[in-house]
Motif scaffolding. Structure first.
Motif, PDB file in Angstrom:
ATOM      1  N   PRO A  33       7.046  74.186  70.633  1.00 21.65           N
ATOM      2  CA  PRO A  33       6.148  73.095  70.222  1.00 21.65           C
ATOM      3  C   PRO A  33       5.751  73.113  68.740  1.00 21.65           C
ATOM      4  N   LEU A  34       6.226  74.056  67.973  1.00 24.16           N
ATOM      5  CA  LEU A  34       5.830  74.154  66.574  1.00 24.16           C
ATOM      6  C   LEU A  34       6.126  72.888  65.775  1.00 24.16           C
ATOM      7  N   GLY A  35       7.187  72.201  66.109  1.00 25.91           N
ATOM      8  CA  GLY A  35       7.592  71.037  65.331  1.00 25.91           C
ATOM      9  C   GLY A  35       8.557  71.396  64.221  1.00 25.91           C
ATOM     10  N   ASP A  36       8.582  72.644  63.818  1.00 19.79           N
ATOM     11  CA  ASP A  36       9.507  73.133  62.799  1.00 19.79           C
ATOM     12  C   ASP A  36      10.559  74.002  63.477  1.00 19.79           C
ATOM     13  N   GLY A  37      11.738  74.034  62.871  1.00 18.88           N
ATOM     14  CA  GLY A  37      12.771  74.916  63.379  1.00 18.88           C
ATOM     15  C   GLY A  37      12.448  76.347  62.988  1.00 18.88           C
ATOM     16  N   TRP A  49      18.210  84.464  67.213  1.00 16.73           N
ATOM     17  CA  TRP A  49      17.392  83.639  68.084  1.00 16.73           C
ATOM     18  C   TRP A  49      16.974  82.387  67.328  1.00 16.73           C
ATOM     19  N   CYS A  50      16.807  81.275  68.038  1.00 18.52           N
ATOM     20  CA  CYS A  50      16.286  80.053  67.420  1.00 18.52           C
ATOM     21  C   CYS A  50      15.542  79.243  68.461  1.00 18.52           C
ATOM     22  N   ASN A  51      14.608  78.448  68.000  1.00 18.22           N
ATOM     23  CA  ASN A  51      13.885  77.584  68.931  1.00 18.22           C
ATOM     24  C   ASN A  51      14.609  76.250  69.068  1.00 18.22           C
ATOM     25  N   GLU A  52      14.074  75.391  69.922  1.00 17.51           N
ATOM     26  CA  GLU A  52      14.717  74.108  70.216  1.00 17.51           C
ATOM     27  C   GLU A  52      14.811  73.217  68.974  1.00 17.51           C
ATOM     28  N   GLN A  53      13.778  73.205  68.143  1.00 21.30           N
ATOM     29  CA  GLN A  53      13.794  72.349  66.956  1.00 21.30           C
ATOM     30  C   GLN A  53      14.889  72.787  65.971  1.00 21.30           C
ATOM     31  N   ALA A  54      15.131  74.084  65.836  1.00 18.04           N
ATOM     32  CA  ALA A  54      16.213  74.564  64.956  1.00 18.04           C
ATOM     33  C   ALA A  54      17.560  74.061  65.450  1.00 18.04           C
ATOM     34  N   ARG A  55      17.755  74.054  66.770  1.00 17.11           N
ATOM     35  CA  ARG A  55      19.008  73.532  67.333  1.00 17.11           C
ATOM     36  C   ARG A  55      19.111  72.021  67.128  1.00 17.11           C
ATOM     37  N   THR A  56      17.986  71.328  67.190  1.00 16.58           N
ATOM     38  CA  THR A  56      17.992  69.889  66.956  1.00 16.58           C
ATOM     39  C   THR A  56      18.401  69.587  65.518  1.00 16.58           C
ATOM     40  N   VAL A  57      17.894  70.361  64.587  1.00 17.71           N
ATOM     41  CA  VAL A  57      18.155  70.129  63.168  1.00 17.71           C
ATOM     42  C   VAL A  57      19.562  70.567  62.768  1.00 17.71           C
ATOM     43  N   LEU A  58      20.000  71.746  63.209  1.00 17.10           N
ATOM     44  CA  LEU A  58      21.273  72.315  62.753  1.00 17.10           C
ATOM     45  C   LEU A  58      22.393  72.257  63.781  1.00 17.10           C
TER      46      LEU A  58
END
Length: 190
Positions: A33-37, A49-58
């Motif tokens: 939920p951070l909003g940032d990758g 490791w990466c969160n969902e937003q990082a996968r959305t961006v990259l």
């Protein structure tokens, strides 16, 4: 999405890396939920490791990017919209190499992702002996801000150079005041 370090050669030598990986996995979706990758990369530029937003961006396959693939996988521009002369000029590549990066912008595009402006912040983490261990990278999507700036510049340019007289009035103030006038208005009114 995670990449278990035990699946890589020499994983037994990386007990601290494995412990970090397990702690991140145990955190569940707390970082989503951070909003940032948020991207955790180990010393050899391998995504741990990466969160969902990082996968959305990259891109969804972010955890599968090999260490040598980072600079060739994406098409990148520096903040001044020119391509880098060397990959090491890009904030993301410097961050992957363990360099501290503070809120530096870059444009990125590539397979599975749209054109996106990122603000990159990274902090390296070192062993007790002072040797680089891993880094965390925060990727903030700043497309909306960049688009707003471009629209404001277009608006200002159109307002400034329009032949018609244009007056912008600040309706929030009493009495009403001119917020701005363009060159055409000045020429018409003397």
């Amino acid at each position: 999405m995670t990449t278990d370090p035990t699946k890589h050669a020499g994983a037994a030598e990386h007990r601290a890396e494995h412990d970090l990986f397990l702690r991140l996995c145990a955190s569940g979706g707390r970082f989503d939920p951070l909003g940032d990758g948020l991207l955790i990369v180990v010393g050899d530029r391998r995504s741990l490791w990466c969160n969902e937003q990082a996968r959305t961006v990259l891109g969804a396959d972010l955890p599968d990017i090999t260490p040598n693939e980072w600079h060739t996988r994406y098409t990148c521009l520096l903040a001044d919209t020119r391509p880098p002369d060397f990959p090491e000029e890009l904030p993301l590549i410097r961050a992957l190499s363990g360099e501290e990066v503070s809120q530096q912008e870059m444009h990125i595009s590539g397979p599975g992702i749209n054109n996106v402006w990122l603000c990159v912040t990274a902090r390296p983490v070192f062993h007790d002996q002072g040797q680089f261990d891993w880094t965390y990278i925060i990727l903030r999507d700043v497309n909306l801000r960049k688009w707003s700036q471009e629209q404001q510049q277009l608006h200002d340019h159109a307002l400034r150079y329009a032949d018609d007289g244009i007056v912008v009035v600040d309706t929030r103030s009493l009495p009403r005041k001119f917020a701005s006038v363009n060159e055409g208005f000045c020429q018409m009114t003397g």
